[in-house]
Design a protein around this motif. Structure first.
Motif, short mmCIF file in Angstrom:
data_model
loop_
_atom_site.label_atom_id
_atom_site.label_comp_id
_atom_site.label_asym_id
_atom_site.label_seq_id
_atom_site.Cartn_x
_atom_site.Cartn_y
_atom_site.Cartn_z
N SER A 1 52.29 65.63 73.46
CA SER A 1 51.01 64.94 73.53
C SER A 1 51.06 63.61 72.76
CB SER A 1 49.90 65.85 73.02
OG SER A 1 48.63 65.26 73.22
N PHE A 2 49.94 63.27 72.11
CA PHE A 2 49.82 61.97 71.44
C PHE A 2 50.77 61.86 70.25
CE2 PHE A 2 46.94 64.80 69.23
CZ PHE A 2 47.08 64.46 67.89
N VAL A 3 51.15 62.97 69.66
CA VAL A 3 52.10 62.93 68.54
C VAL A 3 53.46 62.45 69.04
CG1 VAL A 3 53.25 64.28 66.75
CG2 VAL A 3 50.89 64.81 67.39
N LEU A 4 53.87 62.95 70.20
CA LEU A 4 55.14 62.53 70.79
C LEU A 4 55.07 61.05 71.18
CD1 LEU A 4 57.96 63.13 71.85
CD2 LEU A 4 56.90 63.95 73.97
N ARG A 5 53.94 60.63 71.73
CA ARG A 5 53.80 59.22 72.13
C ARG A 5 53.88 58.29 70.92
NH1 ARG A 5 49.99 61.56 75.69
NH2 ARG A 5 48.25 60.99 74.34
N ARG A 6 53.31 58.74 69.82
CA ARG A 6 53.38 57.93 68.60
C ARG A 6 54.82 57.78 68.13
NH1 ARG A 6 51.38 59.47 62.49
NH2 ARG A 6 51.46 57.36 61.62
N SER A 7 55.58 58.85 68.19
CA SER A 7 56.98 58.80 67.79
C SER A 7 57.78 57.89 68.72
CB SER A 7 57.58 60.21 67.77
OG SER A 7 56.97 61.01 66.79
N GLU A 8 57.49 57.96 70.00
CA GLU A 8 58.19 57.12 70.97
C GLU A 8 57.90 55.64 70.72
OE1 GLU A 8 56.77 58.74 74.60
OE2 GLU A 8 58.32 60.31 74.72
N SER A 9 56.65 55.33 70.39
CA SER A 9 56.29 53.95 70.09
C SER A 9 57.00 53.47 68.82
CB SER A 9 54.77 53.82 69.90
OG SER A 9 54.09 54.16 71.08
N ALA A 10 57.07 54.35 67.83
CA ALA A 10 57.75 53.99 66.59
C ALA A 10 59.24 53.78 66.83
CB ALA A 10 57.53 55.07 65.54
N LEU A 11 59.84 54.59 67.70
CA LEU A 11 61.26 54.42 68.00
C LEU A 11 61.53 53.07 68.67
CD1 LEU A 11 62.27 58.00 69.20
CD2 LEU A 11 63.21 56.75 67.24
N GLN A 12 60.61 52.64 69.50
CA GLN A 12 60.76 51.31 70.10
C GLN A 12 60.71 50.22 69.05
OE1 GLN A 12 57.79 50.94 73.18
NE2 GLN A 12 58.71 52.52 74.47
N LEU A 13 59.82 50.40 68.07
CA LEU A 13 59.75 49.45 66.96
C LEU A 13 61.06 49.42 66.18
CD1 LEU A 13 56.15 50.09 65.54
CD2 LEU A 13 56.92 48.14 66.89
N MET A 14 61.67 50.59 66.02
CA MET A 14 62.94 50.66 65.29
C MET A 14 64.03 49.88 66.03
SD MET A 14 62.15 52.28 62.63
CE MET A 14 60.60 51.42 62.94
N GLU A 15 64.09 50.08 67.33
CA GLU A 15 65.11 49.38 68.11
C GLU A 15 64.91 47.86 68.02
OE1 GLU A 15 67.61 50.87 69.29
OE2 GLU A 15 66.89 52.91 68.98
N GLU A 16 63.66 47.42 68.11
CA GLU A 16 63.38 45.98 68.00
C GLU A 16 63.74 45.45 66.62
OE1 GLU A 16 59.28 45.64 68.96
OE2 GLU A 16 59.54 46.26 71.06
N ALA A 17 63.41 46.23 65.58
CA ALA A 17 63.72 45.80 64.22
C ALA A 17 65.22 45.68 64.00
CB ALA A 17 63.11 46.77 63.22
N LEU A 18 65.98 46.64 64.49
CA LEU A 18 67.43 46.60 64.33
C LEU A 18 68.06 45.47 65.14
CD1 LEU A 18 68.20 50.43 64.29
CD2 LEU A 18 68.35 48.83 62.37
N ARG A 19 67.45 45.14 66.27
CA ARG A 19 67.95 43.99 67.04
C ARG A 19 67.70 42.69 66.27
NH1 ARG A 19 66.27 46.83 71.83
NH2 ARG A 19 64.19 45.90 71.72
N ARG A 20 66.57 42.62 65.57
CA ARG A 20 66.29 41.43 64.77
C ARG A 20 67.26 41.31 63.59
NH1 ARG A 20 60.93 43.20 65.26
NH2 ARG A 20 60.98 43.99 63.12
N LEU A 21 67.53 42.43 62.96
CA LEU A 21 68.38 42.42 61.76
C LEU A 21 69.85 42.30 62.09
CD1 LEU A 21 66.49 45.18 59.73
CD2 LEU A 21 66.41 42.73 59.36
N GLN A 22 70.26 42.75 63.27
CA GLN A 22 71.63 42.64 63.75
C GLN A 22 72.66 43.16 62.72
OE1 GLN A 22 72.07 38.50 64.76
NE2 GLN A 22 71.01 38.73 66.70
N PRO A 23 72.64 44.44 62.41
CA PRO A 23 73.60 44.96 61.43
C PRO A 23 75.04 45.02 61.94
CG PRO A 23 72.32 46.74 62.39
CD PRO A 23 71.71 45.48 62.91
#
Length: 316
Positions: free
Chosen positions: A230-252
């Motif tokens: 439900s909405f808990v899973l959707r929140r986690s999925e949205s956060a995971l997208q944020l993580m991917e974007e953040a790591l692309r910005r930081l380029q480790p």
């Protein structure tokens, strides 16, 4: 010999009519008008508990209306009428006062109130609330470096909470591009070793810490997704997208990304992540040193070892 608990009193099985009837006196509930506590006559009583309720309700209502000075005055009056053994209400009122002081720009008084709360913190819930309160105060006044220090304590207290790691990573990212201490005055005691403060908040270290926090958040969210819906899973999925974007910005870079993933996943085993083990560390062990020993020293070591990856190199 009879086994303890194997015999019963015969009266337990007696008919209800044989039992003595208990008369219950009539009960008339108290009827209160809307916002009765705002009336002047509400304080015309010698009952300290009643006065406590009146001032507490007035403070809560003032906060809801955005009148923080009025709320602060009401909470201050309420504090005088709280019984010494009523620690729950006392903590609630002190936290309300600290938040009001924050809104009114009274930083020193707000931090003083958090010190009073820290003396009464006796369990994980108390300490979690206190640390979140301190984070909100520092963030309100733009004290980003102090926020990082407190968030590290939160991550040490609740190491399997992905949202604290996310907040720490985002706060570290805010520091990128800024010189240490550029936008804030450090509070005494917020950084354990002042002589290492500049090194602790150097751009390379902050960049590496942000990467590690986002990786840790991603690992935790992926594990938790397996039991969400439900909405808990959707929140986690949205956060995971944020993580991917953040790591692309930081380029480790792939080598460092793999090295940091290994470090931040070492304690993510089912035995340690069971609910029984998620009550936090002992209050005495939650410190910046705990964070350094458990994760940061390893992150620095592995980060240097993977310095051939793309992105900003760690200092040597």
């Amino acid at each position: 010999m009879e086994i303890f608990g194997s015999t019963f009193d015969d009266s337990v099985f007696s008919e209800s009519r044989d039992r003595a009837s208990v008369s219950v006196s009539s009960y008339s509930p108290k009827l209160c008008e809307s916002e009765w506590f705002c009336q002047s006559e509400a304080l015309d009583t010698d009952d300290s508990l009643e006065k406590q309720k009146v001032y507490k309700f007035r403070g809560d209502l003032a906060v809801r209306r955005g009148d923080y000075q009025k709320a602060l005055d009401a909470y201050s009056s309420c504090l005088q009428w709280i019984a010494d053994n009523n620690l729950t209400i006392r903590r609630d009122v002190l936290e309300g006062m600290a938040r009001c002081c924050t809104r009114l720009g009274q930083r020193e008084r707000a931090l003083h109130l958090t010190e009073l709360l820290s003396k009464e913190a006796s369990n994980t819930c108390h300490l979690t609330s206190l640390l979140l309160l301190k984070v909100s105060i520092f963030q309100h006044f733009g004290a980003v470096e102090s926020s990082v220090c407190v968030l590290q304590q939160l991550c040490s207290l609740l190491p399997f909470n992905p949202w604290h790691w996310l907040s720490l990573g985002q706060t570290c990212e805010q520091l990128l591009g800024r010189s240490p201490g550029a936008a804030e005055e450090q509070e005494a005691g917020q950084v354990e070793e002042e002589e290492e403060e500049e090194e602790e908040f150097s751009q390379d270290r902050i960049w590496l810490k942000a990467c590690a926090c986002f990786i840790r958040t991603r690992l935790l969210l992926r594990i938790l997704q397996q039991q969400q819906s439900s909405f808990v899973l959707r929140r986690s999925e949205s956060a995971l997208q944020l993580m991917e974007e953040a790591l692309r910005r930081l380029q480790p870079g792939e080598p460092r990304l793999q090295a940091l993933t290994e470090v931040m996943s070492e304690d993510l085993v089912p035995e340690k992540m069971r609910e029984d083990y998620q009550d936090g560390e002992s209050l005495s062990s939650v410190s910046l040193q705990s964070f350094r020993e458990r994760w940061w020293d390893k992150v620095l070591l592995r980060g240097r070892g993977a310095s051939q990856g793309t992105g900003t190199d760690t200092e040597t």
